[in-house]
Design a protein around this motif. Structure first.
Motif, mmCIF file in Angstrom:
data_model
loop_
_atom_site.group_PDB
_atom_site.id
_atom_site.type_symbol
_atom_site.label_atom_id
_atom_site.label_comp_id
_atom_site.label_asym_id
_atom_site.label_seq_id
_atom_site.Cartn_x
_atom_site.Cartn_y
_atom_site.Cartn_z
ATOM 1 N N THR A 1 -12.990 9.872 -6.890
ATOM 2 C CA THR A 1 -13.270 8.676 -7.687
ATOM 3 C C THR A 1 -11.984 7.946 -8.038
ATOM 4 N N LYS A 2 -10.977 8.687 -8.433
ATOM 5 C CA LYS A 2 -9.681 8.084 -8.780
ATOM 6 C C LYS A 2 -9.072 7.384 -7.564
ATOM 7 N N ASN A 3 -9.129 8.034 -6.396
ATOM 8 C CA ASN A 3 -8.572 7.434 -5.179
ATOM 9 C C ASN A 3 -9.330 6.178 -4.769
ATOM 10 N N SER A 4 -10.660 6.194 -4.885
ATOM 11 C CA SER A 4 -11.421 5.003 -4.490
ATOM 12 C C SER A 4 -11.152 3.855 -5.449
ATOM 13 N N LYS A 5 -10.995 4.142 -6.727
ATOM 14 C CA LYS A 5 -10.657 3.079 -7.687
ATOM 15 C C LYS A 5 -9.292 2.480 -7.364
ATOM 16 N N GLN A 6 -8.338 3.328 -7.005
ATOM 17 C CA GLN A 6 -7.010 2.840 -6.649
ATOM 18 C C GLN A 6 -7.058 1.996 -5.381
ATOM 19 N N ALA A 7 -7.881 2.394 -4.433
ATOM 20 C CA ALA A 7 -8.001 1.628 -3.186
ATOM 21 C C ALA A 7 -8.590 0.247 -3.457
ATOM 22 N N VAL A 8 -9.597 0.180 -4.317
ATOM 23 C CA VAL A 8 -10.204 -1.116 -4.638
ATOM 24 C C VAL A 8 -9.217 -1.984 -5.412
ATOM 25 N N GLU A 9 -8.472 -1.395 -6.326
ATOM 26 C CA GLU A 9 -7.462 -2.157 -7.063
ATOM 27 C C GLU A 9 -6.409 -2.706 -6.109
ATOM 28 N N ALA A 10 -6.008 -1.907 -5.132
ATOM 29 C CA ALA A 10 -5.029 -2.373 -4.138
ATOM 30 C C ALA A 10 -5.611 -3.508 -3.300
ATOM 31 N N LEU A 11 -6.875 -3.386 -2.907
ATOM 32 C CA LEU A 11 -7.538 -4.446 -2.151
ATOM 33 C C LEU A 11 -7.590 -5.735 -2.973
ATOM 34 N N GLU A 12 -7.962 -5.613 -4.240
ATOM 35 C CA GLU A 12 -8.030 -6.800 -5.098
ATOM 36 C C GLU A 12 -6.653 -7.436 -5.243
#
Length: 189
Positions: A153-164
């Motif tokens: 969950t932490k990694n997917s949140k970081q990936a979405v933040e990076a995408l944004e």
């Protein structure tokens, strides 16, 4: 009183149903996100086509090349602003869909964890003497699974933040380049 096999069978059935529910929920969220993106793309395409037709008519009615160049350069800034708005809207859709995925998964995982913990507690109460190590291993496996899920969950949140962040940065750069091009064209006049 249920036997161990009955308890295990009921827990397995419950876990399978929970996984199917999670898959159905995530699939529905994915389709909602795709629908929104398709709708955004159709709207953007329709608007672009209408604008291109209007610009083509204006260019066709231009009396000289200077007027045609002026009309063409006047379209750069609004086009950049529309592209930036599109990028922001797309980033919002992606972010919202990811947040909905996360909420659904977290709720389902919490419910599964609660059920499995209750089952392990029940099994440990009814376990024969000498099975403490097996119960301890089950509890450790549950704890490890929860830790793995939290990391995912932490990694997917970081990936979405990076995408944004990347979408936002690209939008800013595109807008700045379009403004610079529009300014250069205006300076030539």
């Amino acid at each position: 009183m249920f036997s161990f096999q009955d308890q295990f069978s009921a827990a397995t059935k419950s876990n399978l149903q929970a996984q199917l529910d999670l898959i159905n929920t995530l699939t529905a969220k994915a389709f909602e996100g795709v629908e929104k993106i398709v709708e955004l793309n159709l709207s953007a395409t329709r608007a672009s086509l209408e604008e291109a037709t209007a610009v083509a008519r204006q260019l066709a009615s231009a009396k000289d090349p200077q007027e045609a160049l002026s009309l063409a350069s006047a379209q750069a800034q609004p086009g950049a602003e529309k592209a930036a708005a599109y990028g922001r809207h797309l980033a919002t859709i992606v972010s919202t869909t990811q947040a909905e995925f996360t909420r659904a998964a977290e709720a389902q995982i919490a419910e599964n964890t609660r059920k499995v913990s209750a089952l392990i507690d029940e099994l440990s109460k009814n376990a024969p003497p000498g099975s403490e190590q097996a119960v301890s291993l089950l509890k450790a496996a549950l704890s490890n699974a929860n830790a793995g899920y939290e990391q995912l969950t932490k990694n997917s949140k970081q990936a979405v933040e990076a995408l944004e962040a990347n979408l936002s940065n690209a939008t800013r750069q595109f807008t700045a380049a379009a403004e610079k091009a529009t300014g250069a064209t205006r300076a030539k006049k």
